[in-house]
Motif scaffolding. Structure first.
Motif, short mmCIF file in Angstrom:
data_model
loop_
_atom_site.label_atom_id
_atom_site.label_comp_id
_atom_site.label_asym_id
_atom_site.label_seq_id
_atom_site.Cartn_x
_atom_site.Cartn_y
_atom_site.Cartn_z
N UNK A 27 0.82 -1.20 0.00
CA UNK A 27 0.00 0.00 0.00
C UNK A 27 0.85 1.25 0.00
N UNK A 28 0.17 2.39 -0.07
CA UNK A 28 0.86 3.68 -0.02
C UNK A 28 0.05 4.63 0.85
N UNK A 29 0.75 5.33 1.75
CA UNK A 29 0.10 6.31 2.61
C UNK A 29 -0.27 7.52 1.74
N UNK A 30 -1.57 7.86 1.73
CA UNK A 30 -2.00 9.03 0.95
C UNK A 30 -2.27 10.23 1.85
N UNK A 31 -2.47 9.97 3.14
CA UNK A 31 -2.67 11.05 4.11
C UNK A 31 -2.03 10.63 5.43
N UNK A 33 -0.93 10.65 9.53
CA UNK A 33 -1.70 10.80 10.77
C UNK A 33 -1.77 12.26 11.18
N UNK A 34 -2.77 12.68 11.86
CA UNK A 34 -3.81 11.87 12.50
C UNK A 34 -4.95 11.46 11.57
N UNK A 35 -5.00 11.98 10.36
CA UNK A 35 -6.06 11.62 9.40
C UNK A 35 -5.53 10.57 8.42
N UNK A 36 -4.93 9.51 8.94
CA UNK A 36 -4.27 8.48 8.15
C UNK A 36 -5.22 7.84 7.14
N UNK A 37 -4.73 7.73 5.90
CA UNK A 37 -5.46 7.04 4.83
C UNK A 37 -4.43 6.30 3.99
N UNK A 38 -4.80 5.11 3.51
CA UNK A 38 -3.90 4.28 2.72
C UNK A 38 -4.64 3.76 1.50
N UNK A 39 -3.93 3.73 0.36
CA UNK A 39 -4.50 3.08 -0.83
C UNK A 39 -3.68 1.83 -1.10
N UNK A 40 -4.35 0.80 -1.59
CA UNK A 40 -3.69 -0.46 -1.89
C UNK A 40 -3.17 -0.45 -3.33
N UNK A 41 -2.02 -1.08 -3.55
CA UNK A 41 -1.43 -1.14 -4.89
C UNK A 41 -2.40 -1.86 -5.83
N UNK A 42 -2.59 -1.26 -6.99
CA UNK A 42 -3.46 -1.87 -7.98
C UNK A 42 -4.92 -1.46 -7.86
N UNK A 43 -5.24 -0.66 -6.83
CA UNK A 43 -6.61 -0.20 -6.65
C UNK A 43 -6.59 1.23 -6.14
#
Length: 154
Positions: A27-31, A33-43
């Motif tokens: 995955x890759x961190x897109x935001x 902390x404290x507003x942590x968001x992650x996107x998964x590779x390929x999606x």
């Protein structure tokens, strides 16, 4: 009417799906902390919000470890670096962090043998590549660690 083989196959597939197995994903961190968001590779469209994320403690802000400090001989700051050994207090997971420098300001210097605390500045940042484990049937995601690739273009 279904054959007995098809019924067994269907039952096995339903059983496996209900087991809520874990899976490992990049995955890759897109935001951060404290507003942590992650996107998964390929999606790129699926962004996992902080409410569904669990983060390994060593990736959090101001993560601290207790250490045992052992000194050997005298510290001669004029003649180079003093000899210092930092040994982490036992942890269930064995690992090593190499110290590449010791910074000492001008003035008196003393290093006493005993216990100390080391603070790591290793909080996740936007753009960090991470290894993610899904669990609870894909309802929760555990950020295990940062990852790097030595392949070109990644």
């Amino acid at each position: 009417m279904s054959s007995i083989g098809q019924l067994i196959k269907q039952f096995c597939l339903q059983t496996i799906q209900s087991m809520k197995l874990t899976s490992l994903m990049e995955g890759e961190v897109v935001s951060a902390p404290p507003e942590l968001k992650v996107k998964l590779k390929g999606n790129d469209k699926l962004i996992i919000p902080k409410e569904l994320l669990v983060v390994a403690e060593h990736l959090t802000k101001e993560y601290k470890r207790e250490l045992k400090v052992e000194t050997k001989g005298k510290a001669d700051l004029q003649g180079g670096m003093p000899s210092v050994t930092l040994t982490p207090i036992p942890s269930p997971i064995s690992h090593t962090h190499a110290a590449t420098a010791l910074s000492v300001s001008a003035g008196d210097f003393s290093l006493k043998q005993g216990e100390a605390k080391m603070e790591y500045a290793s909080e996740l940042k936007a753009g960090d590549k991470v290894m993610v484990i899904s669990f609870e049937g894909g309802q929760k995601f555990f950020i295990m660690d940062r990852i790097v690739s030595y392949a070109k273009g990644e």
